[in-house]
Design an enzyme around this catalytic site. Structure first.
Site, PDB file in Angstrom:
ATOM      1  CB  SER A   1      44.807  52.292  45.626  1.00 19.56           C
ATOM      2  OG  SER A   1      43.461  51.291  45.096  1.00 19.56           O
TER       3      SER A   1
HETATM    4  N1  SAH Z   1      40.306  52.504  44.236  1.00 18.60           N
HETATM    5  C1  SAH Z   1      39.888  51.081  45.788  1.00 18.60           C
HETATM    6  C2  SAH Z   1      40.246  49.893  46.063  1.00 18.60           C
HETATM    7  C3  SAH Z   1      39.876  49.438  46.627  1.00 18.60           C
HETATM    8  S1  SAH Z   1      40.110  47.471  46.954  1.00 18.60           S
HETATM    9  C4  SAH Z   1      40.282  52.228  46.843  1.00 18.60           C
HETATM   10  O1  SAH Z   1      40.745  52.942  46.475  1.00 18.60           O
HETATM   11  O2  SAH Z   1      39.756  53.036  47.697  1.00 18.60           O
HETATM   12  C5  SAH Z   1      39.348  46.697  45.955  1.00 18.60           C
HETATM   13  C6  SAH Z   1      37.526  46.441  45.669  1.00 18.60           C
HETATM   14  O3  SAH Z   1      37.643  45.255  45.353  1.00 18.60           O
HETATM   15  C7  SAH Z   1      37.839  46.432  47.549  1.00 18.60           C
HETATM   16  O4  SAH Z   1      36.384  47.121  47.773  1.00 18.60           O
HETATM   17  C8  SAH Z   1      36.634  44.645  46.953  1.00 18.60           C
HETATM   18  O5  SAH Z   1      35.503  44.435  47.494  1.00 18.60           O
HETATM   19  C9  SAH Z   1      36.256  45.131  45.396  1.00 18.60           C
HETATM   20  N2  SAH Z   1      36.709  44.012  44.868  1.00 18.60           N
HETATM   21  C10 SAH Z   1      36.932  42.941  44.559  1.00 18.60           C
HETATM   22  N3  SAH Z   1      36.318  41.837  43.348  1.00 18.60           N
HETATM   23  C11 SAH Z   1      35.073  42.993  42.837  1.00 18.60           C
HETATM   24  C12 SAH Z   1      34.123  42.265  42.263  1.00 18.60           C
HETATM   25  N4  SAH Z   1      33.878  40.777  41.631  1.00 18.60           N
HETATM   26  N5  SAH Z   1      33.102  43.443  41.631  1.00 18.60           N
HETATM   27  C13 SAH Z   1      33.592  44.607  42.388  1.00 18.60           C
HETATM   28  N6  SAH Z   1      33.729  44.938  43.546  1.00 18.60           N
HETATM   29  C14 SAH Z   1      35.055  43.780  43.439  1.00 18.60           C
END
Ligand code: SAH
Length: 211
Positions: free
Chosen positions: A60
């Site tokens: 993010s």
């Molecule tokens: N806070 C993280 C954001 C990563 S992007 C950072 O700063 O790195 C969002 C993440 O949510 C991705 O890794 C994706 O795989 C995960 N995601 C999407 N749907 C999901 C679900 N149903 N359960 C768990 N994780 C999920």
């Protein structure tokens, strides 16, 4: 490119963008964001942008991490936090320095494994993780003072609301690509008060686990 001066420049950008919580700013000033991205991208780690982390996902944008963390801490007394979407683990790491325990759920196994390595490396011992579909929350560990979702569903996952303590908050981006908004739901008894904050852009919340 990963020096304290570079990090301080990012903190100034966050201040300009109206981030006011000094605890959040100070944790972000000391957190090595470059460890959470591929080495090839480390020179860009302290820019206020999201970056690819593989598997079609992104770390993010620092402003978004700061904003959501600030909202989560508003009102005080936040001890147990559930995060849906561990991704790189950066947001998790920031939270771990500000609350008592962080429960973080990720559906993509290799991302979770890599994030867990980082937590070990940085000795973040108050982070517990689980490989699963976080749309259902993590009911075995409920209740949570706050839940933060870092991927956007089109519809509100009701199970998450049910896992909040009375007074607890759900911070969640919601909507289709191009028309997402950041929302906060606060539980008051069996009712939920909704606040709409700002336009945002997140990867979609997907169903099921991936290997
Ligand atoms: N806070 C993280 C954001 C990563 S992007 C950072 O700063 O790195 C969002 C993440 O949510 C991705 O890794 C994706 O795989 C995960 N995601 C999407 N749907 C999901 C679900 N149903 N359960 C768990 N994780 C999920």
């Amino acid at each position: 490119m990963t020096s304290q001066r570079t990090r301080d420049r990012l903190i100034n950008i966050l201040r300009t963008n109206n981030i006011k919580n000094e605890d959040v700013l100070s944790v972000m000033a000391s957190m090595p964001r470059h460890l959470f991205v591929d080495e090839a991208l480390s020179s860009r780690a302290y820019e206020n942008i999201s970056l690819p982390i593989g598997h079609g996902q992104t770390i993010s944008q620092p402003y978004m991490v700061a904003r959501m963390t600030e909202l989560l801490l508003e009102g005080g007394n936040v001890k147990r936090v559930l995060e849906v979407g561990t991704g790189s683990g950066y947001q998790t790491a920031i939270l771990s320095k500000l609350v008592f325990s962080v429960f973080s759920v990720e559906r993509i196994k290799p991302l979770l494994d890599s994030a867990k390595d980082k937590f070990r490396q940085l000795k973040l011992n108050n982070v517990l993780t689980r490989h699963s579909d976080g749309g259902w929350g993590w009911p075995e560990k409920a209740f949570y003072d706050a839940i933060i979702v870092t991927a956007a569903p089109e519809k509100l996952p009701i199970s998450l609301l049910e896992q909040l303590v009375d007074g607890g908050k759900l911070i969640i981006p919601m909507g289709k690509k191009g028309e997402q908004e950041l929302l906060v739901f606060q539980r008051v008894g069996d009712k939920f008060h909704k606040k709409i904050l700002e336009k945002v852009s997140f990867v979609p919340l997907l169903n099921g686990r991936a290997q």
